[in-house]
Design a protein around this motif. Structure first.
Motif, PDB file in Angstrom:
ATOM      1  N   LEU A 153       0.862  -1.185   0.000  1.00 12.61           N
ATOM      2  CA  LEU A 153       0.000   0.000   0.000  1.00 12.61           C
ATOM      3  C   LEU A 153       0.894   1.230   0.000  1.00 12.61           C
ATOM      4  CD1 LEU A 153      -2.967  -0.594   2.480  1.00 12.61           C
ATOM      5  CD2 LEU A 153      -3.090  -0.085   0.063  1.00 12.61           C
ATOM      6  N   PRO A 154       0.618   2.204  -0.843  1.00 10.44           N
ATOM      7  CA  PRO A 154       1.461   3.404  -0.911  1.00 10.44           C
ATOM      8  C   PRO A 154       1.578   4.078   0.463  1.00 10.44           C
ATOM      9  CG  PRO A 154      -0.133   3.391  -2.700  1.00 10.44           C
ATOM     10  CD  PRO A 154      -0.494   2.254  -1.783  1.00 10.44           C
ATOM     11  N   GLY A 155       2.806   4.367   0.858  1.00  8.12           N
ATOM     12  CA  GLY A 155       3.052   5.038   2.130  1.00  8.12           C
ATOM     13  C   GLY A 155       3.125   4.114   3.328  1.00  8.12           C
ATOM     14  N   TYR A 156       2.879   2.827   3.135  1.00  2.00           N
ATOM     15  CA  TYR A 156       2.907   1.844   4.227  1.00  2.00           C
ATOM     16  C   TYR A 156       3.741   0.648   3.782  1.00  2.00           C
ATOM     17  CZ  TYR A 156      -1.090   4.578   5.836  1.00  2.00           C
ATOM     18  OH  TYR A 156      -1.906   5.600   6.237  1.00  2.00           O
ATOM     19  N   PRO A 157       5.050   0.713   3.909  1.00  2.00           N
ATOM     20  CA  PRO A 157       5.922  -0.316   3.325  1.00  2.00           C
ATOM     21  C   PRO A 157       5.707  -1.741   3.836  1.00  2.00           C
ATOM     22  CG  PRO A 157       7.181   1.254   4.635  1.00  2.00           C
ATOM     23  CD  PRO A 157       5.791   1.774   4.571  1.00  2.00           C
ATOM     24  N   MET A 158       5.147  -1.891   5.035  1.00  2.00           N
ATOM     25  CA  MET A 158       4.936  -3.239   5.562  1.00  2.00           C
ATOM     26  C   MET A 158       3.467  -3.664   5.524  1.00  2.00           C
ATOM     27  SD  MET A 158       7.956  -4.218   6.011  1.00  2.00           S
ATOM     28  CE  MET A 158       8.089  -5.637   7.087  1.00  2.00           C
ATOM     29  N   ARG A 159       2.599  -2.865   4.917  1.00  2.00           N
ATOM     30  CA  ARG A 159       1.184  -3.207   4.760  1.00  2.00           C
ATOM     31  C   ARG A 159       0.955  -3.576   3.299  1.00  2.00           C
ATOM     32  NH1 ARG A 159      -3.687  -0.383   7.714  1.00  2.00           N
ATOM     33  NH2 ARG A 159      -2.917  -1.896   9.208  1.00  2.00           N
ATOM     34  N   LEU A 160       0.454  -4.781   3.092  1.00  2.00           N
ATOM     35  CA  LEU A 160       0.222  -5.294   1.748  1.00  2.00           C
ATOM     36  C   LEU A 160      -1.269  -5.521   1.521  1.00  2.00           C
ATOM     37  CD1 LEU A 160       3.070  -7.976   1.549  1.00  2.00           C
ATOM     38  CD2 LEU A 160       3.191  -5.538   1.015  1.00  2.00           C
ATOM     39  N   TYR A 161      -1.643  -5.559   0.249  1.00  2.00           N
ATOM     40  CA  TYR A 161      -3.044  -5.802  -0.085  1.00  2.00           C
ATOM     41  C   TYR A 161      -3.136  -6.693  -1.316  1.00  2.00           C
ATOM     42  CZ  TYR A 161      -2.863  -2.721  -4.126  1.00  2.00           C
ATOM     43  OH  TYR A 161      -2.556  -2.174  -5.338  1.00  2.00           O
ATOM     44  N   LEU A 162      -4.244  -7.387  -1.392  1.00  2.00           N
ATOM     45  CA  LEU A 162      -4.619  -8.187  -2.552  1.00  2.00           C
ATOM     46  C   LEU A 162      -6.012  -7.709  -2.941  1.00  2.00           C
ATOM     47  CD1 LEU A 162      -3.733 -10.789  -4.238  1.00  2.00           C
ATOM     48  CD2 LEU A 162      -5.332 -12.011  -2.760  1.00  2.00           C
ATOM     49  N   PRO A 163      -6.157  -7.045  -4.097  1.00  2.00           N
ATOM     50  CA  PRO A 163      -7.477  -6.532  -4.489  1.00  2.00           C
ATOM     51  C   PRO A 163      -8.492  -7.663  -4.629  1.00  2.00           C
ATOM     52  CG  PRO A 163      -5.757  -5.739  -5.973  1.00  2.00           C
ATOM     53  CD  PRO A 163      -5.139  -6.783  -5.097  1.00  2.00           C
ATOM     54  N   PHE A 164      -9.760  -7.348  -4.330  1.00  2.00           N
ATOM     55  CA  PHE A 164     -10.793  -8.374  -4.421  1.00  2.00           C
ATOM     56  C   PHE A 164     -10.862  -8.990  -5.813  1.00  2.00           C
ATOM     57  CE2 PHE A 164     -14.992 -10.014  -5.279  1.00  2.00           C
ATOM     58  CZ  PHE A 164     -15.075 -10.964  -4.280  1.00  2.00           C
ATOM     59  N   LYS A 165     -10.703  -8.191  -6.844  1.00  2.00           N
ATOM     60  CA  LYS A 165     -10.771  -8.732  -8.209  1.00  2.00           C
ATOM     61  C   LYS A 165      -9.734  -9.835  -8.420  1.00  2.00           C
ATOM     62  CE  LYS A 165     -12.845  -4.789 -10.477  1.00  2.00           C
ATOM     63  NZ  LYS A 165     -12.771  -3.768 -11.490  1.00  2.00           N
ATOM     64  N   LEU A 166      -8.550  -9.670  -7.834  1.00  2.00           N
ATOM     65  CA  LEU A 166      -7.522 -10.705  -7.952  1.00  2.00           C
ATOM     66  C   LEU A 166      -7.893 -11.923  -7.102  1.00  2.00           C
ATOM     67  CD1 LEU A 166      -4.918 -11.676  -9.161  1.00  2.00           C
ATOM     68  CD2 LEU A 166      -3.672 -10.316  -7.484  1.00  2.00           C
ATOM     69  N   LEU A 167      -8.441 -11.700  -5.920  1.00  2.05           N
ATOM     70  CA  LEU A 167      -8.907 -12.808  -5.082  1.00  2.05           C
ATOM     71  C   LEU A 167      -9.971 -13.606  -5.829  1.00  2.05           C
ATOM     72  CD1 LEU A 167      -9.013 -14.289  -2.324  1.00  2.05           C
ATOM     73  CD2 LEU A 167     -10.783 -12.636  -1.663  1.00  2.05           C
ATOM     74  N   GLU A 168     -10.886 -12.906  -6.456  1.00  2.00           N
ATOM     75  CA  GLU A 168     -11.947 -13.569  -7.216  1.00  2.00           C
ATOM     76  C   GLU A 168     -11.366 -14.377  -8.383  1.00  2.00           C
ATOM     77  OE1 GLU A 168     -16.399 -12.181  -7.901  1.00  2.00           O
ATOM     78  OE2 GLU A 168     -14.941 -10.918  -8.934  1.00  2.00           O
ATOM     79  N   LYS A 169     -10.380 -13.817  -9.041  1.00  8.33           N
ATOM     80  CA  LYS A 169      -9.728 -14.515 -10.156  1.00  8.33           C
ATOM     81  C   LYS A 169      -9.025 -15.781  -9.652  1.00  8.33           C
ATOM     82  CE  LYS A 169      -6.333 -13.800 -13.820  1.00  8.33           C
ATOM     83  NZ  LYS A 169      -5.361 -12.870 -14.393  1.00  8.33           N
ATOM     84  N   LEU A 170      -8.330 -15.676  -8.527  1.00  5.13           N
ATOM     85  CA  LEU A 170      -7.669 -16.849  -7.948  1.00  5.13           C
ATOM     86  C   LEU A 170      -8.691 -17.928  -7.608  1.00  5.13           C
ATOM     87  CD1 LEU A 170      -5.113 -15.132  -5.544  1.00  5.13           C
ATOM     88  CD2 LEU A 170      -4.593 -16.309  -7.694  1.00  5.13           C
ATOM     89  N   ALA A 171      -9.810 -17.508  -7.047  1.00  4.57           N
ATOM     90  CA  ALA A 171     -10.860 -18.476  -6.669  1.00  4.57           C
ATOM     91  C   ALA A 171     -11.472 -19.137  -7.893  1.00  4.57           C
ATOM     92  CB  ALA A 171     -11.932 -17.780  -5.845  1.00  4.57           C
ATOM     93  N   SER A 172     -11.685 -18.366  -8.953  1.00  4.62           N
ATOM     94  CA  SER A 172     -12.304 -18.947 -10.150  1.00  4.62           C
ATOM     95  C   SER A 172     -11.342 -19.852 -10.908  1.00  4.62           C
ATOM     96  CB  SER A 172     -12.834 -17.841 -11.071  1.00  4.62           C
ATOM     97  OG  SER A 172     -11.774 -17.098 -11.618  1.00  4.62           O
TER      98      SER A 172
END
Length: 178
Positions: A153-172
């Motif tokens: 996440l911009p400005g938070y070097p140790m905070r990461l994110y996975l967008p829902f669209k990518l989570l949905e793609k992984l699940a499908s």
């Protein structure tokens, strides 16, 4: 993500008082301390949910903790935030993930991550969120999650994110890990 396999006799359960948390040793004091001292209390207060991976003898081999939270619109990368309302937005939180040192290096962490993401995806059918967020305890954990498409996440070097669209793609695609 749906086809996560563990060794025969291993199982995932919701953390209970009967699980021996004291024997768990990941090599990370923060990760071990959370499981031993805080996970059950947080779960009882309905702040988070912890699932444990047990071996055939019922010993905790790994665990993950999930929760929900909000992230401010302004904290998101432009490409994620561009179509979202300018307010606090719901996120799933992968609060903790740990693997006992006795089984590290065998892909258990990747499988636990896939299981946690599968749980997040299942929850999204009832409670909407825009991303899965996590805070890394060190650079090694940051590198681990980075291999699975979590981004900073911009400005938070140790905070990461996975967008829902990518989570949905992984699940499908039926895959939770590379």
């Amino acid at each position: 993500m749906s086809g996560v396999r563990y060794p025969d006799g291993w199982r995932i359960e919701l953390l209970t008082k009967s699980h021996n948390r004291r024997a768990f040793q990941s090599g990370q004091e923060q990760v071990d301390g959370w499981l031993k001292r805080s996970a059950l209390q947080s779960q009882k207060k309905h702040l988070s949910s912890t699932k444990v991976l047990l071996d055939e003898d019922g010993q905790i081999i790994g665990y993950y903790t999930l929760a929900s939270s909000q992230v401010d619109f302004s904290d998101l990368p432009t490409e994620v935030a561009k179509s979202l309302p300018q307010r606090q937005l719901p996120v799933a939180v992968l609060a903790w993930l740990g693997v006992d040192s006795s089984v590290q290096g065998r892909g258990i962490g990747s499988r636990l991550l896939a299981t946690a993401l599968r749980d997040c995806h299942e929850a999204s059918k009832t409670f909407a969120f825009i991303a899965v967020i996590l805070d890394c305890v060190d650079e090694s954990s940051k590198a681990f999650y980075g291999r699975y498409d979590f981004a900073e996440l911009p400005g938070y070097p140790m905070r990461l994110y996975l967008p829902f669209k990518l989570l949905e793609k992984l699940a499908s695609n039926g895959r939770g890990t590379k």
